[in-house]
Structure formats: structure tokens, C-alpha cells
Design an enzyme around this catalytic site. Sequence first.
Site, PDB file in Angstrom:
ATOM      1  N   ARG A 111       3.179  -0.944 -11.308  1.00  0.00           N
ATOM      2  CA  ARG A 111       4.539  -0.430 -11.076  1.00  0.00           C
ATOM      3  C   ARG A 111       5.235  -0.324 -12.434  1.00  0.00           C
ATOM      4  O   ARG A 111       4.835  -1.011 -13.366  1.00  0.00           O
ATOM      5  CB  ARG A 111       5.338  -1.423 -10.218  1.00  0.00           C
ATOM      6  CG  ARG A 111       4.789  -1.570  -8.832  1.00  0.00           C
ATOM      7  CD  ARG A 111       5.536  -2.655  -8.056  1.00  0.00           C
ATOM      8  NE  ARG A 111       4.911  -2.844  -6.769  1.00  0.00           N
ATOM      9  CZ  ARG A 111       4.735  -4.028  -6.182  1.00  0.00           C
ATOM     10  NH1 ARG A 111       5.175  -5.139  -6.752  1.00  0.00           N
ATOM     11  NH2 ARG A 111       4.158  -4.108  -5.007  1.00  0.00           N
ATOM     12  N   ARG A 138      13.686  -2.456  -3.790  1.00  0.00           N
ATOM     13  CA  ARG A 138      12.841  -2.581  -4.983  1.00  0.00           C
ATOM     14  C   ARG A 138      12.371  -1.210  -5.476  1.00  0.00           C
ATOM     15  O   ARG A 138      12.015  -1.050  -6.638  1.00  0.00           O
ATOM     16  CB  ARG A 138      11.640  -3.489  -4.659  1.00  0.00           C
ATOM     17  CG  ARG A 138      10.931  -3.995  -5.886  1.00  0.00           C
ATOM     18  CD  ARG A 138       9.923  -5.055  -5.568  1.00  0.00           C
ATOM     19  NE  ARG A 138       8.801  -4.502  -4.808  1.00  0.00           N
ATOM     20  CZ  ARG A 138       7.815  -5.231  -4.279  1.00  0.00           C
ATOM     21  NH1 ARG A 138       7.824  -6.540  -4.417  1.00  0.00           N
ATOM     22  NH2 ARG A 138       6.836  -4.661  -3.602  1.00  0.00           N
ATOM     23  N   ARG A 182       3.190  -2.596   4.640  1.00  0.00           N
ATOM     24  CA  ARG A 182       3.589  -3.933   4.208  1.00  0.00           C
ATOM     25  C   ARG A 182       4.440  -4.620   5.276  1.00  0.00           C
ATOM     26  O   ARG A 182       4.316  -5.825   5.500  1.00  0.00           O
ATOM     27  CB  ARG A 182       4.330  -3.855   2.865  1.00  0.00           C
ATOM     28  CG  ARG A 182       3.382  -3.659   1.706  1.00  0.00           C
ATOM     29  CD  ARG A 182       4.047  -3.222   0.416  1.00  0.00           C
ATOM     30  NE  ARG A 182       3.014  -2.852  -0.553  1.00  0.00           N
ATOM     31  CZ  ARG A 182       2.604  -3.602  -1.572  1.00  0.00           C
ATOM     32  NH1 ARG A 182       3.188  -4.745  -1.808  1.00  0.00           N
ATOM     33  NH2 ARG A 182       1.645  -3.194  -2.371  1.00  0.00           N
TER      34      ARG A 182
END
Length: 207
Positions: free
Chosen positions: A54, A147, A158
Site C-alpha cells: 500500500r 483507510r 475482508r
Amino acid sequence: MRHFSRLFSVMAGPRPVVCSGPSGVGKSTLLKKLMKEYEGVFGFSISHTTRKPRPGEQNGIDYHYVTRDVMQAGIDNGDFIESAEFSGNLYGTSKAAVQEVQSKNLICLLDIDMQGVKNIKKTDLNPMFISIQPPSMEILEKRLRGRKTESEESLQKRLQTAKIEMEFSKEPGAFDVIIINDNLDDAYAKLKDALKEEIDKVKKVSS
Ligand code: ADP
Ligand code: 5GP
């Protein structure tokens, strides 16, 4: 696995700590805070993963980013204590990652999923198992979205997995300590409290 797991008990330094819980609950945030406050006490077990870094993540610091072929070859070669498929990617703890931290006599911190927890329990690593849980699914989703790291597909995967992980944490004996990460400062204080004894031991040896 047995042969190498015996190695860990022979090396026996401070007791490792496994931190687990749904993606987006705040595990990295809490562990980074801990390592910043207690430099020279904790060492992070740098996992391998096939997922892409990321923005802001660094190879060899947050993870070892590898291809599936490389990771699978390592697994087949017996280089990993545990590995698991999570949300379409492989993740795993190499023996070298844990040994690197333990050789420095630091408390080894592992951030791993539920499958990793189950598999580590079959080894002689004997860590303390800490579960970080969200106050609710709604708040977890808000954090994951906030996020801004996941595609909608990854986010949904997730969240689905999170439900299973949250149920698992309720199984008797699954974890030594369960911390609800509602207010960050409160959760952090609870985490430090759970680790106080081990932190004091390491500080005493190094002073
Ligand atoms: P994980 O490592 O468990 O996937 P992160 O540490 O990346 O989770 O946290 C997910 C997001 O939630 C991050 O944007 C982080 O800043 C935020 N966060 C973590 N803890 C809290 C908290 N107690 N309250 C509000 N936001 C939080
Ligand atoms: P992320 O992609 O958000 O960094 O991590 C996704 C999930 O993989 C998290 O639940 C994290 O704890 C888990 N994870 C990270 N490293 C490992 C590992 O080495 N082994 C296992 N089993 N899970 C891991």
C-alpha cells in the site's frame, strides 16, 4: 515443523506475542505505537505476502513482498512456520523472521490472521495470544473504508472474513486477552497492561 519449532524453545528469549483480529480493527496502529514507545523491547516479525504494497508501506519493513511462485517455493522448502490464504493473497511467517527478532532477545510481535493463530498453536513457539476486536461491524467497516486502501471487492472479502474472525475470538481458550479497540488510547493502555510483565523482564535484562 516439529524440528524447527524445537529450535524456538532452545532459543527461548522473551515470550512472543501474537496479535490477531479483523482487518481494519487497528492492529498495525496499536503495534506501531508500541514499538515506537518501547524501542529496543519489541521486534516485529516481518511476514511475507503476495499482496501489493500500500502507499507508504516498505518492502522489508512492513512485509516482504513476493510473487506467489517465490512464496510457494519457500513454503514447499519448509521456510515458513505458518502460512495462509487471506482475501486472495498468501501471507506467512518465515522461520527467519522470528529468529531474527529472537536472536536480539526482543519480544517478537506477530500480526497474523485466525488461521495463523490456529497453526502457531500447533508449534512450540508458545506466544501470548491477543485478540483485537472492533466495537461493532459498522465501526469496522467505517475504519476499513476510511483507510482508503481496499477496492470494494477486497473490502467486502475482508468484512466477510471479519465475521468469522469475530466468532472465533469468542471460542473459549482461543485468546489469552481480548481487547476492544473503541477509543484508541484506552485500547493501547490495555495492550500495555497485558504486556507489562514481559516488557519489565526485557527492560531488566537490558539495563
Ligand atoms: P489493521 O492493521 O488491523 O488492519 P489499521 O491499524 O490499519 O488496522 O487501522 C485501520 C484504520 O482504522 C486506520 O485508518 C487507523 O488509523 C484507524 N484506527 C485504528 N484504531 C482506531 C480507533 N481506535 N479509532 C478510530 N480509528 C482507528
Ligand atoms: P493486510 O493485508 O491488511 O496487511 O493483512 C491481512 C491479514 O493478514 C491480517 O489479518 C493480518 O493479520 C494477516 N497476516 C499478516 N501477516 C500474516 C502472516 O504472516 N500469517 C498469517 N497467517 N496472517 C498474516
